[in-house]
Design a protein around this motif. Structure first.
Motif, PDB file in Angstrom:
ATOM      1  N   ARG A 187       0.844  -1.200   0.000  1.00 47.21           N
ATOM      2  CA  ARG A 187       0.000   0.000   0.000  1.00 47.21           C
ATOM      3  C   ARG A 187       0.869   1.236   0.000  1.00 47.21           C
ATOM      4  O   ARG A 187       1.938   1.256   0.608  1.00 47.21           O
ATOM      5  CB  ARG A 187      -0.911   0.034   1.233  1.00 47.21           C
ATOM      6  N   SER A 204      -5.687   3.969   8.554  1.00 44.30           N
ATOM      7  CA  SER A 204      -6.423   3.289   7.494  1.00 44.30           C
ATOM      8  C   SER A 204      -5.668   2.065   6.984  1.00 44.30           C
ATOM      9  O   SER A 204      -6.266   1.036   6.701  1.00 44.30           O
ATOM     10  CB  SER A 204      -6.691   4.253   6.338  1.00 44.30           C
ATOM     11  N   PHE A 205      -4.363   2.193   6.854  1.00 45.63           N
ATOM     12  CA  PHE A 205      -3.555   1.050   6.411  1.00 45.63           C
ATOM     13  C   PHE A 205      -3.740  -0.136   7.365  1.00 45.63           C
ATOM     14  O   PHE A 205      -3.869  -1.278   6.952  1.00 45.63           O
ATOM     15  CB  PHE A 205      -2.063   1.421   6.375  1.00 45.63           C
ATOM     16  N   LYS A 207      -6.283  -0.780   9.319  1.00 47.31           N
ATOM     17  CA  LYS A 207      -7.617  -1.364   9.128  1.00 47.31           C
ATOM     18  C   LYS A 207      -7.654  -2.215   7.864  1.00 47.31           C
ATOM     19  O   LYS A 207      -8.223  -3.306   7.831  1.00 47.31           O
ATOM     20  CB  LYS A 207      -8.678  -0.273   9.019  1.00 47.31           C
ATOM     21  N   ALA A 208      -7.043  -1.689   6.801  1.00 47.31           N
ATOM     22  CA  ALA A 208      -7.136  -2.364   5.504  1.00 47.31           C
ATOM     23  C   ALA A 208      -6.267  -3.615   5.444  1.00 47.31           C
ATOM     24  O   ALA A 208      -6.498  -4.498   4.624  1.00 47.31           O
ATOM     25  CB  ALA A 208      -6.741  -1.396   4.388  1.00 47.31           C
TER      26      ALA A 208
ATOM     27  N   GLN B  29     -14.149  -4.634   5.264  1.00 49.99           N
ATOM     28  CA  GLN B  29     -14.113  -4.590   6.731  1.00 49.99           C
ATOM     29  C   GLN B  29     -14.511  -3.220   7.259  1.00 49.99           C
ATOM     30  O   GLN B  29     -14.314  -2.920   8.431  1.00 49.99           O
ATOM     31  CB  GLN B  29     -12.716  -4.994   7.245  1.00 49.99           C
ATOM     32  N   GLY B  42     -12.491   0.886  14.664  1.00 52.68           N
ATOM     33  CA  GLY B  42     -13.141   0.573  13.401  1.00 52.68           C
ATOM     34  C   GLY B  42     -13.046   1.750  12.466  1.00 52.68           C
ATOM     35  O   GLY B  42     -12.793   2.874  12.891  1.00 52.68           O
ATOM     36  N   LEU B 289      -8.527   3.826   2.287  1.00 53.12           N
ATOM     37  CA  LEU B 289      -8.727   2.382   2.409  1.00 53.12           C
ATOM     38  C   LEU B 289      -8.701   1.700   1.049  1.00 53.12           C
ATOM     39  O   LEU B 289      -8.379   0.526   0.940  1.00 53.12           O
ATOM     40  CB  LEU B 289     -10.074   2.099   3.082  1.00 53.12           C
ATOM     41  N   SER B 290      -9.054   2.461  -0.004  1.00 50.67           N
ATOM     42  CA  SER B 290      -9.265   1.836  -1.311  1.00 50.67           C
ATOM     43  C   SER B 290      -7.980   1.345  -1.953  1.00 50.67           C
ATOM     44  O   SER B 290      -7.986   0.414  -2.736  1.00 50.67           O
ATOM     45  CB  SER B 290      -9.919   2.848  -2.248  1.00 50.67           C
TER      46      SER B 290
END
Lengths: 321, 332
Positions: A187, A204-205, A207-208, B29, B42, B289-290
């Motif tokens: 990423r 975010s990383f 989480k992803a 998620q 989250g 996130l993408s």
């Protein structure tokens, strides 16, 4: 008249140097960009210290991030008849006419930290800069050496989109890990070189990538983003420095603090001492007429926890970072 | 004391749901939650947490815009107040730190308000002064470096602290939203703001203290910006005068506009401005996130904003209605 005076001054200072007294009469003007970042402030502090060490009369003009101020400063240095001008150019173009004026006045110009448009190559004596592709490569090679044959998923925090430093550090890192197919960048996002964005992107990383379990290492284009990323990892219950390897660039004091606490692994230094090599080049040029190479590359030193990070932190924190 | 519900807002709430669903599609998620150390984790919480500064700014901004004003200085005020909070954090107690930072925010608002209400300077110019100078003031406070602190009291106000399982910035934002709603909708103040924005002269003639209200509204905006600045500094355990709040004034204005408040003043909705801020942040988090390349970030953002604004445009809505009529005709 100017030329004669200069010749005389050159001969005089040359005589002084050969007599063993270091460039006591050299006056050098430095057009500094401003104080856009901590690194810039440290560069100013270190430049002053290096000038003092060599007994050089050193004048700094702060341009507050404006090219017209830098051009004004250079014109005023020319009018004062300084022996050399250091320039940290805020942009890469638009320097031709003012540098021509300096050349006509026979005042050598040394570029610090940044280069200018190729059309101006004959208008300056030398450029002292770091090779940001090389910095990225040093970082990548360290990671390859450290993980060995283990598979390693890397997440990358890029600098500001469009900044040449960001593009170069990305390119260099990719070159550094090219030899190791087990090390992959999974990423890559921009953190705008700031702590806040570095933290947000890292959250975010994590989480992803399955709560961070799939991340083996973080590579950040600067230390500030890494400091933010380290906070994000700690808040998510990960252990940066052991669960997740960290490698970043710049060597600002706070990354040494994290390193001393075992939360960061390594940083590649962008030395704030650009003026030191420039002073040496000017002294040699004035004394013996030695023309320096067009590009003086500064060292991109790698620091790890083995380098006594606490001591480096203590020595660096007073520099104005 | 009856609190009015937002009069409109279907398109904003729909847009927020659509963006959240899009996030769920790019990152399955997205709606996962888990609890660690008594705190909920989250991506949805990230949206709320990261959106807090812009949401706070938009709460103040929406009132200013409702008065037909604009406050460009909020990003710089964030930087000033963050710098003050971080500089004092290790040497003073939390109440002193908060009082100093929030006081500075109120003072900045007072300055803007006086320029606009008393000297009659155009709001965009009046607040531009502090937008430019304010960042300089913040840099003076931090001496151009990133001032770090280790005080756990102040750090608690950042993303690492939590109240009832939610990150502190989220709780602070909702608290500020509730307080603002209570003040403007629980009293006649909201009506007076709308009246002043709609027609300042008529309002003054009708006996509304327009100057006082203008100053008060800019001060409220300054207070919101100060709180946002404290949250931003507390989050990274330091004040970065060069970057804190940079360009966030534009995000705040965008949030207000997405929330359906007209830049020409008058009718406004505080709740929808916060929804607007959440739409912007949901989009940002979704992009992160993408795994899209960062070069596309701004393009994706622009397209989504355009779509949200078009959906609110009466003319476009009219066209869609016309399309519906056509379809019905062809069917019959």
């Amino acid at each position: 008249m100017n030329f004669k005076a200069l010749l005389l001054a050159t001969a005089f200072s040359g005589a002084l140097v050969s007599a063993g007294v270091h460039a006591a009469d050299l006056t050098i003007g430095f057009s500094q960009i401003g104080s856009e970042s901590g690194w810039r402030a440290a560069e100013t502090t270190v430049s002053k210290a290096e000038a003092k060490k060599r007994n050089i009369n050193f004048k700094i003009a702060d341009a507050q991030q404006k090219q017209e101020n830098q051009i004004k400063a250079i014109r005023s240095f020319i009018a004062q008849g300084v022996d050399a001008i250091f320039l940290a150019p805020v942009v890469s173009t638009g320097w031709d006419s003012v540098l021509k004026e300096a050349k006509e006045a026979n005042i050598p110009v040394v570029l610090l930290d940044r280069d200018i448009d190729p059309s101006g190559k004959d208008l300056y004596l030398t450029a002292v800069t770091s090779d940001s592709v090389h910095e990225g490569r040093v970082a990548g090679e360290w990671l390859v050496k450290t993980v060995g044959a283990k598979p390693c998923n890397v997440v990358e925090l890029q600098g500001t989109v469009g900044a040449s430093v960001a593009a170069n550090r990305k390119k260099g890192f990719e070159e550094g890990i090219a030899s190791a197919p087990n090390v992959k960048i999974v990423r890559s996002q921009t953190g705008d070189f700031t702590r806040a964005k570095g933290k947000e992107v890292m959250e975010s990383f994590i989480k992803a990538e399955g709560g961070g379990k799939n991340i083996c290492a973080v590579y950040a284009h600067n230390d500030d983003m890494m400091v933010g990323a380290i906070q994000a990892m700690k808040e998510a219950g990960l252990k940066p420095g052991s669960d997740v390897l960290t490698v970043s660039i710049d060597a600002v004091p706070d990354i040494f603090k994290a390193m001393a606490a075992g939360e960061a692994n390594t940083t590649v230094e962008l030395t704030p001492n650009m003026a030191g090599p420039a002073f040496d080049a000017i002294i040699a040029y004035k004394a013996k007429g030695t023309v320096p190479p067009k590009w003086i590359q500064t060292e991109s030193k790698l620091y790890t926890a083995a380098d006594n990070p606490q001591a480096i932190y203590d020595s660096k924190k007073g520099l104005g970072y | 004391m009856a609190l009015r519900l937002p009069r409109i807002g279907t398109s904003q709430v729909a847009a927020l749901i659509l963006v959240l669903l899009a996030n769920w599609m790019v990152s399955p998620q997205f709606f996962d939650f888990h609890i660690r150390d008594g705190r909920v984790f989250g991506s949805v919480i990230d949206v709320l947490n990261r959106g807090a500064p812009v949401a706070l700014l938009s709460i103040g901004m929406v009132l200013v815009i409702a008065m037909r004003g604009i406050d460009l200085s909020v990003g710089a005020v964030m930087a000033i107040c963050g710098a003050i909070a971080a500089s004092l954090a290790d040497s003073h107690t939390l109440p002193v730190v908060l009082a100093a930072a929030l006081g500075a925010g109120l003072l900045c608002g007072l300055w803007n308000g006086l320029l606009v209400a008393v000297l009659g300077i155009q709001p965009i110019v009046a607040t531009l002064i502090l937008m430019v100078a304010g960042r300089g003031i913040a840099q003076l406070i931090t001496e151009g470096r990133i001032v770090t602190f280790s005080s756990p009291d102040l750090a608690f106000l950042g993303g690492s602290g939590s109240v009832l399982g939610l990150p502190t910035p989220v709780v602070l934002t909702f608290g500020m939203l509730a307080l603002t709603l209570l003040i403007v909708r629980g009293t006649a103040l909201g009506l007076m703001i709308e009246a002043t924005g709609g027609n300042p002269r008529a309002s003054a003639l009708a006996g509304i203290g327009t100057k006082l209200i203008t100053v008060a509204v800019y001060m409220w905006s300054g207070l919101c910006a100060a709180l946002a600045g404290i949250v931003a500094a507390a989050d990274i355990l330091g004040a970065d005068a060069n970057n804190a709040g940079l360009w966030l004034e534009l995000d705040a204005i965008l949030a207000v506009v997405i929330g359906g408040t007209s830049l020409f003043g008058g009718r406004f909705s505080v709740v929808l401005a916060v929804v607007g801020a959440l739409i912007i942040q949901a989009m940002n988090t979704g992009i992160l996130l993408s795994g899209f390349p960062p070069e596309t970030n701004l393009v994706v953002k622009a397209v989504v904003v355009l779509a949200v604004l078009l959906a609110q445009s009466p003319r476009v809505a009219g066209h869609f209605a016309g399309l519906g009529v056509l379809l019905n005709r062809s069917r019959s």
